[in-house]
Design a protein around this motif. Structure first.
Motif, PDB file in Angstrom:
ATOM      1  N   MET A 180       0.855  -1.185   0.000  1.00 53.91           N
ATOM      2  CA  MET A 180       0.000   0.000   0.000  1.00 53.91           C
ATOM      3  C   MET A 180       0.891   1.236   0.000  1.00 53.91           C
ATOM      4  SD  MET A 180      -2.792  -1.482   2.600  1.00 53.91           S
ATOM      5  CE  MET A 180      -1.644  -2.680   3.248  1.00 53.91           C
ATOM      6  N   ASP A 181       0.974   1.865  -1.157  1.00 52.15           N
ATOM      7  CA  ASP A 181       1.914   2.968  -1.365  1.00 52.15           C
ATOM      8  C   ASP A 181       1.671   4.164  -0.455  1.00 52.15           C
ATOM      9  OD1 ASP A 181       3.332   1.611  -3.243  1.00 52.15           O
ATOM     10  OD2 ASP A 181       2.431   2.607  -4.978  1.00 52.15           O
ATOM     11  N   GLU A 182       0.414   4.412  -0.086  1.00 53.57           N
ATOM     12  CA  GLU A 182       0.089   5.597   0.716  1.00 53.57           C
ATOM     13  C   GLU A 182       0.318   5.392   2.211  1.00 53.57           C
ATOM     14  OE1 GLU A 182      -0.553   8.368  -0.959  1.00 53.57           O
ATOM     15  OE2 GLU A 182      -0.288   7.072  -2.703  1.00 53.57           O
ATOM     16  N   GLU A 183       0.705   4.155   2.581  1.00 50.83           N
ATOM     17  CA  GLU A 183       0.931   3.859   3.998  1.00 50.83           C
ATOM     18  C   GLU A 183       2.420   3.771   4.288  1.00 50.83           C
ATOM     19  OE1 GLU A 183      -1.336   3.756   6.271  1.00 50.83           O
ATOM     20  OE2 GLU A 183      -3.210   3.489   5.152  1.00 50.83           O
ATOM     21  N   SER A 184       2.752   3.832   5.572  1.00 52.08           N
ATOM     22  CA  SER A 184       4.159   3.762   5.969  1.00 52.08           C
ATOM     23  C   SER A 184       4.685   2.336   5.810  1.00 52.08           C
ATOM     24  CB  SER A 184       4.316   4.177   7.433  1.00 52.08           C
ATOM     25  OG  SER A 184       3.753   3.179   8.266  1.00 52.08           O
ATOM     26  N   VAL A 185       5.998   2.225   5.845  1.00 53.02           N
ATOM     27  CA  VAL A 185       6.655   0.916   5.840  1.00 53.02           C
ATOM     28  C   VAL A 185       6.135   0.093   7.013  1.00 53.02           C
ATOM     29  CG1 VAL A 185       8.885  -0.203   6.266  1.00 53.02           C
ATOM     30  CG2 VAL A 185       8.712   1.628   4.564  1.00 53.02           C
ATOM     31  N   ALA A 186       6.083   0.710   8.196  1.00 50.74           N
ATOM     32  CA  ALA A 186       5.646  -0.003   9.408  1.00 50.74           C
ATOM     33  C   ALA A 186       4.231  -0.557   9.263  1.00 50.74           C
ATOM     34  CB  ALA A 186       5.719   0.923  10.622  1.00 50.74           C
ATOM     35  N   PHE A 187       3.332   0.245   8.712  1.00 53.58           N
ATOM     36  CA  PHE A 187       1.951  -0.231   8.552  1.00 53.58           C
ATOM     37  C   PHE A 187       1.902  -1.396   7.585  1.00 53.58           C
ATOM     38  CE2 PHE A 187      -2.218  -0.576   6.722  1.00 53.58           C
ATOM     39  CZ  PHE A 187      -3.048  -0.508   7.830  1.00 53.58           C
ATOM     40  N   ASN A 188       2.685  -1.320   6.512  1.00 52.26           N
ATOM     41  CA  ASN A 188       2.696  -2.394   5.528  1.00 52.26           C
ATOM     42  C   ASN A 188       3.179  -3.719   6.112  1.00 52.26           C
ATOM     43  OD1 ASN A 188       2.022  -1.919   2.488  1.00 52.26           O
ATOM     44  ND2 ASN A 188       2.799   0.037   3.252  1.00 52.26           N
ATOM     45  N   VAL A 189       4.055  -3.656   7.100  1.00 53.75           N
ATOM     46  CA  VAL A 189       4.553  -4.881   7.731  1.00 53.75           C
ATOM     47  C   VAL A 189       3.521  -5.434   8.711  1.00 53.75           C
ATOM     48  CG1 VAL A 189       6.286  -5.857   9.293  1.00 53.75           C
ATOM     49  CG2 VAL A 189       6.985  -4.278   7.476  1.00 53.75           C
ATOM     50  N   THR A 190       3.014  -4.562   9.571  1.00 52.76           N
ATOM     51  CA  THR A 190       2.201  -5.034  10.695  1.00 52.76           C
ATOM     52  C   THR A 190       0.707  -5.010  10.404  1.00 52.76           C
ATOM     53  OG1 THR A 190       1.993  -2.817  11.634  1.00 52.76           O
ATOM     54  CG2 THR A 190       3.919  -4.111  12.292  1.00 52.76           C
ATOM     55  N   MET A 191       0.295  -4.197   9.416  1.00 57.09           N
ATOM     56  CA  MET A 191      -1.118  -4.003   9.083  1.00 57.09           C
ATOM     57  C   MET A 191      -1.883  -3.414  10.268  1.00 57.09           C
ATOM     58  SD  MET A 191      -1.546  -4.906   6.010  1.00 57.09           S
ATOM     59  CE  MET A 191      -0.595  -5.747   4.787  1.00 57.09           C
ATOM     60  N   GLN A 192      -1.155  -2.765  11.148  1.00 51.84           N
ATOM     61  CA  GLN A 192      -1.796  -2.148  12.309  1.00 51.84           C
ATOM     62  C   GLN A 192      -1.271  -0.740  12.462  1.00 51.84           C
ATOM     63  OE1 GLN A 192      -0.311  -4.813  15.192  1.00 51.84           O
ATOM     64  NE2 GLN A 192      -1.779  -6.409  14.715  1.00 51.84           N
ATOM     65  N   ALA A 193      -2.188   0.181  12.768  1.00 52.65           N
ATOM     66  CA  ALA A 193      -1.744   1.521  13.121  1.00 52.65           C
ATOM     67  C   ALA A 193      -1.008   1.390  14.448  1.00 52.65           C
ATOM     68  CB  ALA A 193      -2.943   2.446  13.259  1.00 52.65           C
TER      69      ALA A 193
END
Ligand SMILES: Nc1ncnc2c1ncn2[C@@H]1O[C@H](COP(=O)(O)OP(=O)(O)OP(=O)(O)O)[C@@H](O)[C@H]1O
Ligand SMILES: [Mg+2]
Length: 217
Positions: free
Chosen positions: A92-105
């Motif tokens: 998901m390009d609009e999300e951070s690296v961290a969100f892309n890994v964990t799928m959690q805010a």
């Protein structure tokens, strides 16, 4: 978990893409799906991962026929057992690296113990150390691919479905990815890899050539 395709056929747009493929993917080893470009490696991987329905034959998980699984059962399988590193990376390009890994805010994630440490480790292992807060869309193709792998490491799923993991990587990163995937298998996970990279194939404990067990018509 043991994943099997038994004599499966898939037609796309009126053309037979898979014609009677059978393959057994055992836990504890990496299984390579090999064949020329366009031979159906990605299609077979998607069928094994329950992402694509088959027209004939069956898919079994630990001996259980899951061919007719509905949406809810497939979602449960993906949530509880599967991790995908696919050709389009699913980043998901609009999300951070961290969100892309964990799928959690992070605000939700902090409730889980070890969240930060696991995130850090999963990025370190793919050479993305310290890049948690970057926008995923700013990563290069190879970096996105490694990010998708970090997500799989973070999830530590029972079954890993990986499409051409080394395709856009240099020699150093290629070796790193091969070792990471092999490590999943060492930890008794089922690793299924579509590839035409000879080094990747050499690291696999089993190989399935598309078309090698086609039934004749
Ligand atoms: N959604 C689709 N619509 C139309 N044709 C498709 C679709 N998906 C796959 N195909 C066709 O099915 C065949 C097999 O495609 P697939 O992506 O499985 O091959 P592959 O072995 O993974 O190739 P590559 O090595 O290039 O990734 C190709 O001829 C492709 O054009
Ligand atoms: Mg493919």
């Amino acid at each position: 978990m043991l994943i099997e395709a038994k004599d499966i056929s898939v037609a796309i747009g009126g053309r037979l893409v898979l014609d009677g493929e059978s393959v057994r993917c055992k836990p504890g080893i990496m299984t390579a799906l090999v064949g020329a470009s366009g031979s159906g490696k990605t299609t077979l991987l998607h069928c094994l991962g329950l992402l694509l329905p088959v027209d004939k034959g069956s898919i079994l998980i630990d001996g259980k026929d899951v061919t007719r699984y509905g949406t809810a059962a497939r979602r449960r399988f993906w949530r509880d057992n599967a991790a995908f590193v696919l050709q389009d990376y699913g980043i998901m390009d609009e999300e951070s690296v961290a969100f892309n890994v964990t799928m959690q805010a992070s605000v939700i994630g902090k409730r889980f113990s070890g969240y930060k440490e696991r995130l850090k480790q999963s990025l370190e292992q793919t050479g993305l150390k310290g890049r948690e807060n970057e926008l995923a869309g700013h990563l290069s193709g190879g970096e996105k691919q490694r990010l998708a792998l970090s997500r799989a490491i973070y999830k530590d799923a029972n079954i890993l479905f990986v499409d051409e993991p080394t395709a856009s990587l240099d020699a150093t990163n290629r070796q790193m990815v091969i070792e990471l995937l092999a490590d999943f298998a060492v930890r008794a996970r089922t690793v299924i890899v579509s590839t035409h990279d000879s080094e990747m194939i050499a690291a696999c404990g089993a190989m399935h050539q598309i078309g090698s067990n086609s039934s004749s018509h």
